[in-house]
Design a protein around this motif. Sequence first.
Motif, PDB file in Angstrom:
ATOM      1  N   THR A 105       5.608  -0.703 -11.082  1.00 15.95           N
ATOM      2  CA  THR A 105       5.357  -0.748  -9.645  1.00 15.95           C
ATOM      3  C   THR A 105       4.671  -2.043  -9.250  1.00 15.95           C
ATOM      4  N   GLN A 135       3.246   7.031  -2.393  1.00 17.32           N
ATOM      5  CA  GLN A 135       3.620   7.893  -3.516  1.00 17.32           C
ATOM      6  C   GLN A 135       2.530   7.987  -4.582  1.00 17.32           C
ATOM      7  N   SER A 161       1.358  10.636  -8.322  1.00 14.11           N
ATOM      8  CA  SER A 161       1.811  10.099  -9.603  1.00 14.11           C
ATOM      9  C   SER A 161       1.221  10.881 -10.776  1.00 14.11           C
ATOM     10  N   GLU A 217       5.282   2.539  -1.912  1.00  6.21           N
ATOM     11  CA  GLU A 217       4.678   2.793  -3.224  1.00  6.21           C
ATOM     12  C   GLU A 217       3.267   3.366  -3.083  1.00  6.21           C
ATOM     13  N   TYR A 228       4.438   3.325 -15.222  1.00  6.45           N
ATOM     14  CA  TYR A 228       4.470   3.500 -13.759  1.00  6.45           C
ATOM     15  C   TYR A 228       3.677   2.368 -13.102  1.00  6.45           C
TER      16      TYR A 228
END
Length: 266
Positions: free
Chosen positions: A213, A239, A243, A236, A209
């Motif tokens: 990203t 979010q 995560s 991003e 992740y």
Amino acid sequence: MAATECGQINLEVDGCIGRIVIDNPRQRNAMTRDMCISLAEAVQRADADPRVKVITLRGRGKDFSAGAAINELHQVLFDNGPDGQMIDRLSEADAALQSASKPTVALVEGICMGGGWQIASACDMSIAAETVKLAVTPSKLGIIYPRSGIERLVQRLGADKAKYVLFSADLIPAKKAADWGLLTETMPEAEFEESSQSLVLRIAERSQYSVHTMKALIDSMVAVDGRGSEALWDAEWAQLPDSEDFRVGQAAFLAGGQPNFTWSAL
């Protein structure tokens, strides 16, 4: 595996690593038209494979690539597309590497010339042995280096050094190449295999992740026009608190253990 008369591109999935090999040792791994097409296809297959976390690119044997095959230079740079449009197949392979969502690592040994540097530099990082022989050589052939290659040279070196590299076509010692930004890092040849593979595996063990990203964010920031980076960053960052990898990584750190990241791109 995609075979051609003069060379081929091999893709092997080894655990979580997609290993792409430029296989044309009789021409020091020079790239033919069909090999450029096959390289783009191999990158796309590896990027779509759920088993693969990191994609590596290297040459068979002790050379990375001598660039475009001279006997097929016209076909590589000026191929006729199905609609009659002229296609630069080398830059098509470059674009496939640049657009991969997964991290890409060029493992560079021996000869890395002309278009060989272009495809190595299209990867997220280029790790090289200290004995690499690197030069960007269009002025030796009376051609113009592809646009994406020139843009990358100017972005990394500045206009004056980019002109020096392109105009002179001189060999650039590996250490100077790394200092200037033509390569990411150099390693002693005797340690290259072990150290470079250790790096690739470390990247695969990190939070995918985080890796995916940040790769997308950095690529958007250094794009020629820079468009979209602010919107992507905002999306991003918003979010991030939700995560799962963030939760796993923080918990493992506080507990003194190793995180078991679960996020997958596919």
